[in-house]
Design an enzyme around this catalytic site. Sequence first.
Site, PDB file in Angstrom:
ATOM      1  N   HIS A 428       0.811  -1.216   0.000  1.00  0.00           N
ATOM      2  CA  HIS A 428       0.000   0.000   0.000  1.00  0.00           C
ATOM      3  C   HIS A 428       0.846   1.269   0.000  1.00  0.00           C
ATOM      4  O   HIS A 428       0.308   2.373  -0.116  1.00  0.00           O
ATOM      5  CB  HIS A 428      -0.922   0.004   1.220  1.00  0.00           C
ATOM      6  CG  HIS A 428      -2.236   0.669   0.977  1.00  0.00           C
ATOM      7  ND1 HIS A 428      -2.523   1.384  -0.172  1.00  0.00           N
ATOM      8  CD2 HIS A 428      -3.360   0.751   1.732  1.00  0.00           C
ATOM      9  CE1 HIS A 428      -3.753   1.865  -0.103  1.00  0.00           C
ATOM     10  NE2 HIS A 428      -4.285   1.495   1.042  1.00  0.00           N
ATOM     11  N   ARG A 429       2.165   1.145   0.119  1.00  0.00           N
ATOM     12  CA  ARG A 429       3.017   2.333   0.029  1.00  0.00           C
ATOM     13  C   ARG A 429       3.037   2.899  -1.376  1.00  0.00           C
ATOM     14  O   ARG A 429       3.184   4.118  -1.556  1.00  0.00           O
ATOM     15  CB  ARG A 429       4.448   1.986   0.458  1.00  0.00           C
ATOM     16  CG  ARG A 429       4.609   1.639   1.916  1.00  0.00           C
ATOM     17  CD  ARG A 429       6.033   1.195   2.226  1.00  0.00           C
ATOM     18  NE  ARG A 429       6.396  -0.017   1.490  1.00  0.00           N
ATOM     19  CZ  ARG A 429       7.593  -0.604   1.569  1.00  0.00           C
ATOM     20  NH1 ARG A 429       8.534  -0.067   2.339  1.00  0.00           N
ATOM     21  NH2 ARG A 429       7.859  -1.703   0.895  1.00  0.00           N
TER      22      ARG A 429
END
Length: 457
Positions: A428-429
Amino acid sequence: MSSITQICLTDPGEGLTEAEIIEIKVKEGDRVEINDPVVTVETAKSAVELPSHVAGIVAKVHVKEGDELNVGEPMFDIETDPEAGQASEPDASEKADASEKPEETEPKTLVGYGARETPTPRRKKRAIAQSGAEPQVPIDRILAKPPVRKLAKDLGVALHDVLATGRGGVVTRQDVIAASQRSLDGAPEQTGSYFPSEEKQAPDNLAGHMKTPKSQPFPGVTSDEETTRVPIRSVRKRTAEAMVSSAFTAPHVTVFNEVDMTETLELLDTLKKSREWKDVKISPLVVLAKALLVAIRRNPEVNASWDEDNQEIVYKHFVNLGIAAATPRGLIVPNIKDAHLLTLRELAVSINDLAQTARAGQTPLSATRNGTITITNFGVFGIDSGTPILNPGESVILGFGAIKDKPWVVDGEIVPRKVCSLALSFDHRLIDGALGSELLRDVSAVLENPSLGLVWG
């Protein structure tokens, strides 16, 4: 005048520092030539056959099967002579021969950071005499020594129905006895080795047999027969380290979707009947792989990695597609290089080759490096879905669940369809929920309507 040259565990710069001796191919007094294989070792990634870099007579063997060595520790002393020569200075005839031979692609040395200044003492493999299991060398598809084969015949046990627990997928005496006892007890048989095939389901639970010595399927049982202790090493150790690092470094998000696979299965039936696919095994996994590659082309931002050291997102213009494989040594993830350039048929051949090589324990180190995106197929175990953990250095992993008959609404009517669940985990970065969902949506769309692959691909 002869001299002694030592063959040590060497380092080509792959990042590992130790390995376990699986097979010693020579004995003292044997003559070896340059590039003759002398030992097979197991690293944290794969089994590797190491050659001699000199020619001569084996004067001393410093190791035995089961030993663990650090990079730089000696394995053999070779007594060389002027006529034998060395690999670094081949004579003219050797150079001529070498020019006619194809370049070798297998690594000749083991991975690691180099020899330690003060090598630690070699660790011996934990004794397994209690189990009767013996280190073996694979000699054919069903790996077992002649005495074990005779025992299986005497007990009426088919070797292909035995759960192999020996190193490298070897069937041991204890495995045969355990299979015989389960048969007498009326328990379901455990088939094959730990490497799943697409035709086999997962082995049944072993509950109820753990405390009975005759039916204990694992080596290393403790004296009270209550537990089994197995050293954590090689592939299993490296896998654990990688998964812990990945789980606690990359923030995982997983999205799920149920997919109607009916048209995909109809496509497979059509292909299997065609002349072009006569000699090629094709499975739903192949179509899933192609669907993922098509979806990556529509959503190229997912094919990336997070570079923490340089504080950069690295977008990749190639796809090395990893296929997670459960082998007797543990989980490995070999990848198909430049999979985005392959046709469906070429992709099928590559996946079949990858699986056969992994089952045989012969996956080269190069096949496990530089992966970009991975597929894990837990459907072969009959499992519907799960939450896959990212392969380190990658940002996406796609889980493929079992295909089952389910009621499905088609044109307002409930009909039976072939349905599976997909699970997409992503970092999710660098991938937000919208992008991850779009990737999974596109994969699902191609599986439900394979003709979209022609339009989008």
